[in-house]
Write an enzyme that holds these catalytic residues in place. Structure first.
Site, PDB file in Angstrom:
ATOM      1  N   HIS A 144      -3.050  -2.721 -11.190  1.00  0.00           N
ATOM      2  CA  HIS A 144      -2.815  -1.320 -10.840  1.00  0.00           C
ATOM      3  C   HIS A 144      -2.483  -0.588 -12.149  1.00  0.00           C
ATOM      4  CE1 HIS A 144      -0.490   2.074  -9.169  1.00  0.00           C
ATOM      5  NE2 HIS A 144      -1.002   1.794  -7.985  1.00  0.00           N
ATOM      6  N   ASP A 189       4.031  -8.184 -10.951  1.00  0.00           N
ATOM      7  CA  ASP A 189       4.027  -6.992 -10.116  1.00  0.00           C
ATOM      8  C   ASP A 189       3.917  -7.455  -8.653  1.00  0.00           C
ATOM      9  OD1 ASP A 189       3.307  -4.861  -8.535  1.00  0.00           O
ATOM     10  OD2 ASP A 189       1.735  -4.112  -9.871  1.00  0.00           O
ATOM     11  N   CYS A 239      -5.970   3.434  -7.993  1.00  0.00           N
ATOM     12  CA  CYS A 239      -5.225   3.274  -9.245  1.00  0.00           C
ATOM     13  C   CYS A 239      -5.587   1.972  -9.938  1.00  0.00           C
ATOM     14  CB  CYS A 239      -3.715   3.339  -9.027  1.00  0.00           C
ATOM     15  SG  CYS A 239      -3.171   4.895  -8.338  1.00  0.00           S
ATOM     16  N   LYS A 290       6.794   0.237   0.368  1.00  0.00           N
ATOM     17  CA  LYS A 290       5.616  -0.448   0.904  1.00  0.00           C
ATOM     18  C   LYS A 290       6.016  -1.527   1.909  1.00  0.00           C
ATOM     19  CE  LYS A 290       2.994   0.119  -3.412  1.00  0.00           C
ATOM     20  NZ  LYS A 290       1.930   1.090  -3.134  1.00  0.00           N
ATOM     21  N   GLN A 325       2.456  -5.579  -3.825  1.00  0.00           N
ATOM     22  CA  GLN A 325       1.661  -5.902  -2.632  1.00  0.00           C
ATOM     23  C   GLN A 325       2.022  -7.269  -2.049  1.00  0.00           C
ATOM     24  OE1 GLN A 325      -0.049  -3.783  -1.061  1.00  0.00           O
ATOM     25  NE2 GLN A 325      -0.255  -2.193  -2.610  1.00  0.00           N
TER      26      GLN A 325
HETATM   27  C1  LIG Z   1      -0.205  -3.670  -7.081  1.00  0.00           C
HETATM   28  C2  LIG Z   1       0.561  -2.407  -7.220  1.00  0.00           C
HETATM   29  N1  LIG Z   1       1.331  -2.213  -8.304  1.00  0.00           N
HETATM   30  C3  LIG Z   1       2.059  -1.103  -8.473  1.00  0.00           C
HETATM   31  C4  LIG Z   1       2.060  -0.089  -7.550  1.00  0.00           C
HETATM   32  C5  LIG Z   1       2.866   1.134  -7.820  1.00  0.00           C
HETATM   33  O1  LIG Z   1       3.929   1.246  -6.947  1.00  0.00           O
HETATM   34  P1  LIG Z   1       4.845   2.542  -6.940  1.00  0.00           P
HETATM   35  O2  LIG Z   1       3.913   3.701  -6.843  1.00  0.00           O
HETATM   36  O3  LIG Z   1       5.696   2.362  -5.738  1.00  0.00           O
HETATM   37  O4  LIG Z   1       5.626   2.544  -8.205  1.00  0.00           O
HETATM   38  C6  LIG Z   1       1.277  -0.244  -6.403  1.00  0.00           C
HETATM   39  C7  LIG Z   1       1.216   0.784  -5.348  1.00  0.00           C
HETATM   40  O5  LIG Z   1       0.734   1.861  -5.432  1.00  0.00           O
HETATM   41  C8  LIG Z   1       0.511  -1.411  -6.250  1.00  0.00           C
HETATM   42  O6  LIG Z   1      -0.280  -1.584  -5.177  1.00  0.00           O
END
Ligand SMILES: Cc1ncc(COP(=O)(O)O)c(C=O)c1O
Lengths: 126, 405
Positions: free
Chosen positions: B121, B198, B364, B224, B201
């Site tokens: 992401h 990370d 993203c 999430k 998910q």
């Molecule tokens: C794999 C992953 N990493 C990071 C994020 C970023 O999360 P957040 O927007 O809650 O900081 C997301 C979600 O959008 C994600 O799916």
């Protein structure tokens, strides 16, 4: 059956299926490309000017139905016009032709081709 | 009884009608919906106990502090952390990754290497790009194989004596790939690199145990996993956190301050400057309680069944392409798909006209889109409240799409 009428006017559907100005434009004299950061849509607009007037236009890119239809309508609207007049084409002019009720989240799909046009006429872009 | 039969009544939003149809919410990977207990815990907190934490010697201040610190304890148990000091509360996954990129890269030398992957992401790419530019580091990416898995042979080739950090996702938000965290971390450790995972998910769907994963840092976003927005979790192995210099200053993160210097506070507060997200911590506790009551094994099982159903249903449709590892491989609760002749945004808009909420676009993950050779995809994702008939509805509606535009 899905209620597409509310979302996509007949003009949008028609221009999405059979765009009239889609394709490379040989001998283009002004070209620009831009991306919608929200969705990654990309539109490249090519123009051929005879000094003052836009004599031909074409576009290529990866874009949704609304953006594609908007680019197609824009190309049609600017061909035959002097650059200064083409610059004055606004989102309202496109919406009038598209005959669609575009939601705020998708307005950028309509306006992306407009900003690409401005870049092309200003000599910017790729 | 299937899980959704127990849970559906707990989610007020599921009573909504959207464009004349009952809401079918298939976008939990972007942000999940909230059960009533989370919503009520937060409004109760504001109605009864709100005050600032740690600094107010009065009844409400003590209640608020207890609630805030209680969230930390709850998370510690939920993720199998050794101690509460290892649990830092941030503002989200993105915030945690920025914090780590800043702090971990601050002491690195030009030419040192940071390794990410092609399936990250943007929030696990850009913070490292910024740090790499600042410190003149080399940023490299482990490629993704044709079947949507991390290329572990390439990982071995890319790891070097100069690799300082390996940062990668536990579960891909597009492909659904579940990466072998312990395996990657073991290889990274042998090369002497710090590992950052990370978990955005993964935390909503998998039972987590930090002692088994083998990473040094793990971050995720409660919004999430049925919890509120605005709060995040950063877990760090104690000795790693101890060794990290804070990069953000303010109140709460210090013990004593002089005009020209300061002494840092103990863990975990050293990394929590300023007034924290207190109501959000209360909501986080309620979300974890809700998930624990259902049982994470059961949650995962339910979502895996929905994912298998969606994969099989969508893959069988003519003109529909699904992305990610084959259904025989265990996957996260997302299914990205493309419909021939339709742009993903139009797919999402047409589904929305039927009350079905899916995400469309690059998710993203633009480098991954480049790798897959697409501008974007549509993506359905699942949670504890989704029912098998909602998946059927999705598949039936997608089957009709090509004829309408
Ligand atoms: C794999 C992953 N990493 C990071 C994020 C970023 O999360 P957040 O927007 O809650 O900081 C997301 C979600 O959008 C994600 O799916």
């Amino acid at each position: 059956m899905i209620a597409t009428r509310a979302l996509y006017s007949d003009v949008i559907r028609e221009r999405w299926r059979r765009p009239r100005f889609r394709g490379e434009l040989p001998g283009a004299t002004a070209v620009a490309e831009d991306v919608n950061p929200l969705c990654g849509d990309r539109v490249r607009l090519m123009l051929r000017l005879d000094g003052v007037r836009i004599v031909a236009a074409g576009f290529v890119g990866d874009s949704c139905a609304i953006c594609t239809a908007s680019a197609d309508v824009l190309a049609e609207l600017v061909v035959g016009r002097p650059a200064a007049e083409a610059r004055a084409v606004a989102a309202g002019d496109l919406l009038a032709v598209l005959q669609a009720d575009i939601r705020p989240t998708r307005m950028r799909c309509v306006t992306l081709p407009l900003s690409v046009l401005a870049q092309a006429l200003n000599g910017g872009g790729a | 009884m299937r899980l959704h039969e127990i849970t559906r009544g707990d989610f007020p939003v599921l009573g909504r009608v959207v464009n004349g149809h009952p809401l079918v919410y298939l976008d939990s990977a972007a942000s999940s919906q909230k059960p009533r207990t989370v919503i009520e815990a937060m409004s109760q907190y504001y109605a009864r106990s709100h005050a600032n934490v740690h600094r107010s010697i009065h009844t409400l201040g003590e209640e608020a502090t207890e609630l805030y610190e209680g969230a930390r304890d709850r998370v510690q148990r939920f993720i199998g952390a050794q101690s509460r000091e290892e649990v830092v509360l941030t503002r989200g996954t993105t915030d945690g990754l920025n914090l780590l990129a800043d702090a971990l890269c601050a002491g690195l030398a030009p030419g040192d290497e940071v390794l990410i992957t092609e399936m990250e992401h943007h929030s696990n790419i850009i913070p490292w790009q910024l740090a790499a530019r600042r410190q003149r580091l080399a940023l490299r990416a482990v490629p993704v194989t044709g079947s949507g898995l991390l290329d572990l042979d390439a990982l071995d080739r890319l790891l070097s004596a100069r690799t300082r950090v390996v940062a990668f996702t536990h579960v891909s938000n597009v492909l659904g790939t579940i990466n072998p965290v312990a395996e990657v971390c073991a290889r990274a450790r042998r090369a002497g690199a710090v590992t950052v995972v990370d978990g955005a998910q993964a935390a909503p769907h998998l039972a987590l145990d930090m002692s088994l994963l083998g990473c040094d840092f793990y971050v995720f976003s409660p919004h999430k996993m049925l919890g509120p927005t605005g709060i995040g979790v950063l877990w760090g192995r104690r000795e790693r956190l101890e060794a990290l210099e804070p990069t953000r200053g303010g109140g709460e993160m210090i013990k004593e301050v002089w005009l020209d210097r300061a002494q840092w506070n103990d863990l975990p507060w050293r990394f929590e400057p300023g007034t924290p997200p207190i109501a959000e911590a209360v909501g986080l506790t309620a979300a974890v309680e809700y998930l624990e009551k259902l049982g994470m094994d059961r949650v995962g099982e339910h979502e895996r069944a929905l994912t298998r159903q969606a994969l099989a249903g969508l893959a069988a449709l003519p003109g529909v392409r699904v992305f990610g590892p084959p259904a025989s491989v265990s996957r996260g609760a997302v299914v990205a798909f493309a419909v021939e002749g339709l742009h993903p945004h139009d797919v999402a808009a047409l589904l929305d006209a039927e009350g079905i909420a899916v995400r469309a676009g690059h998710h993203c993950a633009m480098p991954l889109m480049h790798r897959l050779g697409v501008v974007g995809t549509a993506r359905a994702s699942f949670s504890v409240f989704n029912a098998p008939d909602e998946i059927d509805h999705l598949v039936r509606t997608v089957a009709d799409l090509r004829s309408v535009l």
